[in-house]
Structures are given as structure tokens and as C-alpha cells.
Design a protein around this motif. Structure first.
Motif, PDB file in Angstrom:
ATOM      1  N   VAL A  19       4.090  -0.547   5.317  1.00  0.00           N
ATOM      2  CA  VAL A  19       3.493  -0.755   6.640  1.00  0.00           C
ATOM      3  C   VAL A  19       2.776   0.534   7.039  1.00  0.00           C
ATOM      4  N   PHE A  20       1.507   0.407   7.486  1.00  0.00           N
ATOM      5  CA  PHE A  20       0.795   1.569   7.996  1.00  0.00           C
ATOM      6  C   PHE A  20       0.810   1.552   9.520  1.00  0.00           C
ATOM      7  N   ASN A  21       0.953   2.707  10.099  1.00  0.00           N
ATOM      8  CA  ASN A  21       0.896   2.891  11.559  1.00  0.00           C
ATOM      9  C   ASN A  21       1.845   1.963  12.316  1.00  0.00           C
TER      10      ASN A  21
ATOM     11  N   THR B  92       2.286  -0.973  12.237  1.00  0.00           N
ATOM     12  CA  THR B  92       1.788  -2.298  12.602  1.00  0.00           C
ATOM     13  C   THR B  92       1.208  -3.081  11.435  1.00  0.00           C
ATOM     14  N   LEU B  93       0.478  -2.391  10.536  1.00  0.00           N
ATOM     15  CA  LEU B  93      -0.271  -3.108   9.509  1.00  0.00           C
ATOM     16  C   LEU B  93       0.546  -3.229   8.216  1.00  0.00           C
ATOM     17  N   LYS B  94       0.942  -4.468   7.889  1.00  0.00           N
ATOM     18  CA  LYS B  94       1.670  -4.692   6.638  1.00  0.00           C
ATOM     19  C   LYS B  94       0.652  -4.794   5.507  1.00  0.00           C
ATOM     20  N   ALA B  95       0.396  -3.667   4.841  1.00  0.00           N
ATOM     21  CA  ALA B  95      -0.611  -3.668   3.768  1.00  0.00           C
ATOM     22  C   ALA B  95      -0.067  -4.354   2.525  1.00  0.00           C
ATOM     23  N   VAL B  96       1.238  -4.194   2.278  1.00  0.00           N
ATOM     24  CA  VAL B  96       1.914  -4.882   1.172  1.00  0.00           C
ATOM     25  C   VAL B  96       3.178  -5.503   1.760  1.00  0.00           C
TER      26      VAL B  96
ATOM     27  N   PRO C 265      -9.154 -10.077  -2.194  1.00  0.00           N
ATOM     28  CA  PRO C 265     -10.294  -9.659  -1.373  1.00  0.00           C
ATOM     29  C   PRO C 265     -10.171  -8.196  -0.929  1.00  0.00           C
ATOM     30  N   ASN C 266     -11.245  -7.641  -0.409  1.00  0.00           N
ATOM     31  CA  ASN C 266     -11.205  -6.280   0.141  1.00  0.00           C
ATOM     32  C   ASN C 266     -10.079  -6.179   1.166  1.00  0.00           C
ATOM     33  N   GLY C 267      -9.343  -5.075   1.103  1.00  0.00           N
ATOM     34  CA  GLY C 267      -8.302  -4.835   2.098  1.00  0.00           C
ATOM     35  C   GLY C 267      -7.045  -5.656   1.883  1.00  0.00           C
ATOM     36  N   SER C 268      -6.890  -6.259   0.691  1.00  0.00           N
ATOM     37  CA  SER C 268      -5.721  -7.138   0.499  1.00  0.00           C
ATOM     38  C   SER C 268      -4.467  -6.377   0.065  1.00  0.00           C
ATOM     39  N   GLY C 269      -4.615  -5.082  -0.266  1.00  0.00           N
ATOM     40  CA  GLY C 269      -3.420  -4.287  -0.593  1.00  0.00           C
ATOM     41  C   GLY C 269      -3.342  -3.829  -2.034  1.00  0.00           C
ATOM     42  N   LYS C 270      -4.431  -3.955  -2.787  1.00  0.00           N
ATOM     43  CA  LYS C 270      -4.384  -3.600  -4.219  1.00  0.00           C
ATOM     44  C   LYS C 270      -4.172  -2.088  -4.420  1.00  0.00           C
ATOM     45  N   THR C 271      -5.025  -1.291  -3.771  1.00  0.00           N
ATOM     46  CA  THR C 271      -4.910   0.161  -3.956  1.00  0.00           C
ATOM     47  C   THR C 271      -3.585   0.672  -3.402  1.00  0.00           C
ATOM     48  N   THR C 272      -3.133   0.123  -2.288  1.00  0.00           N
ATOM     49  CA  THR C 272      -1.841   0.533  -1.718  1.00  0.00           C
ATOM     50  C   THR C 272      -0.720   0.246  -2.716  1.00  0.00           C
ATOM     51  N   THR C 273      -0.777  -0.916  -3.354  1.00  0.00           N
ATOM     52  CA  THR C 273       0.223  -1.269  -4.379  1.00  0.00           C
ATOM     53  C   THR C 273       0.175  -0.272  -5.527  1.00  0.00           C
TER      54      THR C 273
ATOM     55  N   THR D 262      -9.278  -5.440 -10.185  1.00  0.00           N
ATOM     56  CA  THR D 262     -10.708  -5.678 -10.401  1.00  0.00           C
ATOM     57  C   THR D 262     -11.227  -6.712  -9.401  1.00  0.00           C
ATOM     58  N   HIS D 263     -12.527  -6.592  -9.121  1.00  0.00           N
ATOM     59  CA  HIS D 263     -13.206  -7.655  -8.370  1.00  0.00           C
ATOM     60  C   HIS D 263     -14.043  -8.509  -9.312  1.00  0.00           C
ATOM     61  N   ILE D 264     -14.040  -8.131 -10.602  1.00  0.00           N
ATOM     62  CA  ILE D 264     -14.909  -8.844 -11.551  1.00  0.00           C
ATOM     63  C   ILE D 264     -14.102  -9.967 -12.200  1.00  0.00           C
TER      64      ILE D 264
HETATM   65  N1  LIG Z   1      -3.768   5.465   4.702  1.00  0.00           N
HETATM   66  C1  LIG Z   1      -3.928   4.326   5.389  1.00  0.00           C
HETATM   67  N2  LIG Z   1      -3.689   4.282   6.717  1.00  0.00           N
HETATM   68  C2  LIG Z   1      -3.827   3.137   7.407  1.00  0.00           C
HETATM   69  N3  LIG Z   1      -4.204   1.960   6.860  1.00  0.00           N
HETATM   70  C3  LIG Z   1      -4.452   1.945   5.534  1.00  0.00           C
HETATM   71  C4  LIG Z   1      -4.338   3.119   4.738  1.00  0.00           C
HETATM   72  N4  LIG Z   1      -4.641   2.794   3.453  1.00  0.00           N
HETATM   73  C5  LIG Z   1      -4.956   1.485   3.458  1.00  0.00           C
HETATM   74  N5  LIG Z   1      -4.840   0.969   4.708  1.00  0.00           N
HETATM   75  C6  LIG Z   1      -5.062  -0.423   5.099  1.00  0.00           C
HETATM   76  O1  LIG Z   1      -4.229  -1.240   4.283  1.00  0.00           O
HETATM   77  C7  LIG Z   1      -4.900  -2.449   3.927  1.00  0.00           C
HETATM   78  C8  LIG Z   1      -4.937  -2.558   2.420  1.00  0.00           C
HETATM   79  O2  LIG Z   1      -5.833  -1.565   1.918  1.00  0.00           O
HETATM   80  P1  LIG Z   1      -6.045  -1.344   0.348  1.00  0.00           P
HETATM   81  O3  LIG Z   1      -6.914  -0.132   0.193  1.00  0.00           O
HETATM   82  O4  LIG Z   1      -4.744  -1.344  -0.321  1.00  0.00           O
HETATM   83  O5  LIG Z   1      -6.847  -2.670  -0.045  1.00  0.00           O
HETATM   84  P2  LIG Z   1      -7.619  -3.065  -1.399  1.00  0.00           P
HETATM   85  O6  LIG Z   1      -7.148  -4.433  -1.751  1.00  0.00           O
HETATM   86  O7  LIG Z   1      -7.439  -2.004  -2.418  1.00  0.00           O
HETATM   87  O8  LIG Z   1      -9.120  -3.120  -0.896  1.00  0.00           O
HETATM   88  P3  LIG Z   1     -10.521  -2.960  -1.670  1.00  0.00           P
HETATM   89  O9  LIG Z   1     -10.670  -4.177  -2.549  1.00  0.00           O
HETATM   90  O10 LIG Z   1     -11.510  -2.972  -0.557  1.00  0.00           O
HETATM   91  O11 LIG Z   1     -10.488  -1.670  -2.423  1.00  0.00           O
HETATM   92  C9  LIG Z   1      -6.274  -2.385   4.589  1.00  0.00           C
HETATM   93  O12 LIG Z   1      -6.209  -3.100   5.804  1.00  0.00           O
HETATM   94  C10 LIG Z   1      -6.476  -0.903   4.832  1.00  0.00           C
HETATM   95  O13 LIG Z   1      -7.302  -0.680   5.962  1.00  0.00           O
END
Ligand SMILES: Nc1ncnc2c1ncn2[C@@H]1O[C@H](COP(=O)(O)OP(=O)(O)OP(=O)(O)O)[C@@H](O)[C@H]1O
Length: 240
Positions: free
Chosen positions: A10-12, A14-18, A36-44, A190-192
Motif C-alpha cells: 500500500v502506498f501513502n 491509501t493506494l493498494k498497488a499490489v 495495464p499501466n499502473g496495474s502494479g507490475k513494477t511494484t511487484t 511486458t506490454h508486448i
Molecule cells: N513510490 C510510489 N509512491 C506512490 N505511489 C506509487 C509509487 N510507485 C508506484 N505507485 C503507484 O502504484 C501503482 C502501481 O504502479 P506500478 O509502477 O507498479 O505499475 P506498472 O504496472 O508497473 O505500470 P506501467 O505499466 O505503467 O509501468 C500506480 O498507481 C502508481 O502510481
């Protein structure tokens, strides 16, 4: 082997990224992570590699918990970040040796490893130039060579094909297949979708940090006869 069990981030407050995400990557598998963009891949991926700490759940790499045994876990990981813009003042060869020193790889062994990768990528002639002068694709390729210098079992790659020319993309995909076929595991975002379709043994589709599908592409396609992966992906992610 990667085990990712009931992990939440959870970020801040409030936001459940994963969100309670679980998956396994077995030896011999290439697993594509799409969403999709912002779905949580990089956070994972950042939690898998120990860059970010999870709020709950368990993550282990080859049996080593990333929080309790971070050094043991990280020795098994070859990680390519989503941006290759780091250590740009170093020459390519200096960067590779720097990473080789960190992992204590003997100089003859590291040279053999990075020479092979750099030759496949057509990067050998650029190794004595500062990385500041490299194109995006060249930086991406040197990051791949550096990530493999310690011969890691588990490859974790965040959008590794972005910016690579067709020959380099072909080589990296071939290397991923060879690595998995040798009994190791490869996990990449990947997005491809065509790449996922051709390369992956399994895909994990996520949206808003939750898994929508985890399994083989054959199984996914047999549940959706006559549809392309693109159609299936769009329907799955838009209907959620
Ligand atoms: N350091 C952070 N602080 C606050 N929110 C964050 C942080 N890092 C990521 N987020 C939020 O967490 C969510 C998931 O982000 P993440 O970068 O994991 O997505 P993604 O699937 O990798 O996106 P993309 O395909 O665009 O690269 C998004 O809503 C993003 O704004």
C-alpha cells in the motif's frame, strides 16, 4: 524458483498497488507478467528484488526469504530495471567490472561471461566508451550483460525489450529461452502481447494489483476459442 504468497503493498496508506497477489515461477519456466499501466507490475518486481518492502505476505527466491535472507536471495537474482540510466559516467567495461566486483566474480570468469553477451548484442566495440554516450538500447544491453555477470539462476526483467533493435531483441529472447531450458526461471513484465504469446510458458495478468489470470496461454486460449491474446487481454482487463 520464485514464490510470491499473498503479498500486499500500500502506498501513502491509501493506494493498494499490489493486493494479496500470489504466484509461483518454477524452474524451467518463462513467465510473462502483463497488465495495464499502473496495474502494479513494477511494484511487484521491486518487492521481488528487495528494493521495496512488502506490507504483508511472503516472498522467496530459491528458498531464501527476501526479507530474512536478503543477501542469499539476491545472489540468485539477475535484475534488469525498467530504466537503464544509471552509472552513466562509467565506461561500459568499468560498469561491468564494478558489478563483477560486487558479486566477487573472478576476473577471468566475468570476462568470459560478459564477452559472450556483448558479442551477441554487438556491444563489444563500445565497451571503452562512457555509457553517457550510449543510446537507450545500448544502455539496456549493458544492463543485461551486467545482470548476468554472476550467472544468476533467477532472471527478473522489467520490460526488458524496450528500445532493443530487432537483432538484440531476438538475442535476448533466445537467451531467456536458453536460460529457462537449462532449468532456471525467467520472470518478465511486458506490454508486448506478441512476445508473451511466443515466448512464455505461463502468463500472469494483473489489474489494480490483483491477479486476473495465472496459467498457460494454451489454457487461456482454449477458454476463449477464436480470439487473439490481444482480444482476450482487452476483454479481461476492461471487464474488471
Ligand atoms: N513510490 C510510489 N509512491 C506512490 N505511489 C506509487 C509509487 N510507485 C508506484 N505507485 C503507484 O502504484 C501503482 C502501481 O504502479 P506500478 O509502477 O507498479 O505499475 P506498472 O504496472 O508497473 O505500470 P506501467 O505499466 O505503467 O509501468 C500506480 O498507481 C502508481 O502510481
Amino acid at each position: 524458483m520464485i514464490k510470491f504468497n499473498n503479498v500486499t503493498k500500500v502506498f501513502n496508506n491509501t493506494l493498494k498497488a499490489v493486493d494479496d497477489l500470489s504466484f509461483t515461477v518454477n524452474k524451467g519456466e518463462i513467465v510473462g507478467f502483463i497488465g495495464p499501466n499502473g496495474s502494479g507490475k513494477t511494484t511487484t518486481i521491486k518487492m521481488l528484488t528487495g528494493i521495496l518492502s512488502s506490507d504483508s505476505g511472503e516472498i522467496s527466491i530459491n528458498g531464501h526469504d527476501i526479507k530474512r535472507e536478503p543477501l542469499e536471495a539476491k545472489k540468485s537474482i539477475g535484475y534488469i530495471a525498467d530504466s537503464p540510466d544509471m552509472f552513466l559516467r562509467l565506461k561500459g567495461i568499468e560498469f561491468l567490472n564494478f558489478i563483477g566486483d560486487i558479486y566477487k566474480v573472478p576476473s577471468d570468469v566475468r570476462k568470459k561471461r560478459f564477452t559472450e553477451v556483448c558479442d551477441r548484442f554487438g556491444l563489444t566495440d563500445s565497451l571503452n566508451a562512457p555509457m553517457l554516450s550510449y543510446s537507450h538500447g545500448m544502455r539496456q544491453k549493458i544492463m543485461v550483460a551486467a545482470a548476468l555477470v554472476h550467472n544468476p539462476d533467477v532472471w527478473i526483467l522489467d520490460e526488458p525489450l524496450i528500445g532493443l533493435d530487432p537483432k538484440s531483441a531476438f538475442e535476448l529472447k533466445a537467451m531467456m529461452r536458453e536460460h529457462a531450458d537449462a532449468g532456471n526461471c525467467v520472470f518478465f513484465s511486458t506490454h508486448i502481447l506478441e512476445v508473451a504469446e511466443k515466448l512464455c510458458d505461463k502468463v500472469i495478468i494483473i489489474k489494480k494489483g490483483k491477479s486476473l489470470y495465472d496459467g498457460t496461454l494454451d489454457n487461456l486460449c482454449s477458454q476463449n476459442t477464436g480470439k487473439s491474446l490481444e482480444q482476450i487481454f482487452l476483454e479481461l482487463t476492461e471487464n474488471e
